[in-house]
Design an enzyme around this catalytic site. Structure first.
Site, mmCIF file in Angstrom:
data_model
loop_
_atom_site.group_PDB
_atom_site.id
_atom_site.type_symbol
_atom_site.label_atom_id
_atom_site.label_comp_id
_atom_site.label_asym_id
_atom_site.label_seq_id
_atom_site.Cartn_x
_atom_site.Cartn_y
_atom_site.Cartn_z
ATOM 1 N N SER A 34 37.519 31.652 25.992
ATOM 2 C CA SER A 34 36.333 31.418 24.919
ATOM 3 C C SER A 34 35.730 30.220 25.718
ATOM 4 O O SER A 34 35.355 29.877 26.942
ATOM 5 C CB SER A 34 36.476 31.176 23.528
ATOM 6 O OG SER A 34 35.173 30.996 23.017
ATOM 7 N N ASP B 145 33.116 41.955 21.020
ATOM 8 C CA ASP B 145 32.662 40.481 21.075
ATOM 9 C C ASP B 145 31.111 40.565 21.829
ATOM 10 O O ASP B 145 30.846 41.195 22.577
ATOM 11 C CB ASP B 145 33.704 39.644 22.432
ATOM 12 C CG ASP B 145 33.279 38.407 22.403
ATOM 13 O OD1 ASP B 145 32.504 38.028 21.611
ATOM 14 O OD2 ASP B 145 34.028 37.939 23.181
#
Length: 328
Positions: A171, A270
């Protein structure tokens, strides 16, 4: 009677809430866990090191897998945790277990970097700390001058293979990986150390232009936009700054990536997935001379699924894929 309820200045759900009195409330996070010798689950030993005693204070947790040969040299993985630049830690139980598992499966020497968090330390603090940590690791490759080895970390000196240096992150940590590899490609690392490979797991990128299935209605209200606008308000070009939007109009050529191999991993549900896939495409088209692995996509899962449930089958398979990349 006056109300004692504090007024909210801003918030980024589900991560953090900022109050008008300057206080900060982190809404999610995992508890601290101490380092240990011979972890009962993996056999990996860990310890904490201070990289810089000066302002800023930078530290890391180092993981050393159990070895069959005392003099065995291991790949070095410099890892950057995720958490929207505002939560997470190299010292929390989630990242500790994650790095212990990866260290044991490769096996690899892992240096998990503890960088400063926003909003107390706005960006580019996290990038600066990460670069300093990476350069610190590279400085251990000096072998001829004993005076330069004083104060260095013995596990890195004794077990690190500087022909097999990797970067990895999840991330926001994967965003840091991109920026470290780009900076290394331009400036180089201490002692001429080269980065053999890098993996970016569900990387955080964003920008003003809509990509893929992103919603035009909520594009500027999503966490990816708010994270950058709140935590790097001085960034040139705002959300199109090349540090967060390497695919945008102001980014340097991705041909400058300073590593020899690259792996991008995404989760099928996502909201950041399509940008990661686009990044992969642009690396392929850039003329970069490294080895670009196929995108590894985990279907049916959302962002950071592997950290939410480290023991699920898909999380275990993801770690196996990362381990395979680091041993190829």
């Amino acid at each position: 009677m006056a109300s004692t309820k504090k007024e909210v200045a801003n918030e980024i759900l589900p991560f953090i809430r900022l109050y008008k009195d300057g206080s900060v409330e982190r809404l999610i996070g995992a508890p601290y866990v101490p380092p240990s010798l011979d972890d009962p689950e993996t056999g990996v030993s860990s310890k904490d090191m201070t990289i810089s005693h000066n302002d800023p204070n930078i530290s890391a947790r180092i993981f050393l897998p159990k070895q069959t040969q005392p003099s065995q040299k291991l790949p070095i993985l410099v890892y950057f945790h995720g958490g929207a630049f505002c939560i997470g830690s190299a010292f929390d139980v989630i990242d500790h277990r994650y790095m212990s598992s990866l260290s044991s499966q490769v096996p690899a020497l892992v240096v998990s970097v503890e960088y400063r968090l926003a909003p107390e330390h706005l960006l580019p603090a996290a990038y600066e700390d990460s670069w300093a940590a990476l350069q610190w690791v590279a400085s251990h490759s000096v072998k001829d001058d004993q005076s330069l080895l004083d104060g260095k970390e013995s596990w890195i000196l004794d077990h690190g293979d500087f022909d097999r240096v990797f970067l990895g992150g999840d991330s926001a940590g994967a965003n840091i990986v991109h920026n470290m590899v780009m900076k290394a490609g331009v400036e180089g690392l201490n002692c001429g150390v080269k980065i053999l490979g890098a993996f970016m797991n569900q990387p955080y990128f964003w920008g003003s232009q809509i990509i893929g299935n992103e919603s035009s209605e909520t594009h500027y209200k999503t966490a990816p936009y708010l994270v950058w606008s709140l935590f790097y308000p001085s960034a040139p070009f705002g959300i199109d700054n090349p540090m967060v939007n390497p695919m945008g109009p102001y980014g340097p050529s991705l041909a400058e990536l300073g590593c020899s191999r690259l792996l991008i991993c995404v989760a099928g549900k996502d909201e950041l997935r399509d940008r990661a896939v686009k990044y992969h495409e642009l690396v392929k088209e850039s003329g970069w001379r490294g080895e670009l692995e196929d995108v590894y996509q985990v279907e049916g899962e959302d962002h950071a699924f592997h950290l939410i449930d480290l023991d699920c089958e898909k999380a275990k398979n993801l770690i196996k894929r990362l381990a395979a990349f680091l041993t190829k």
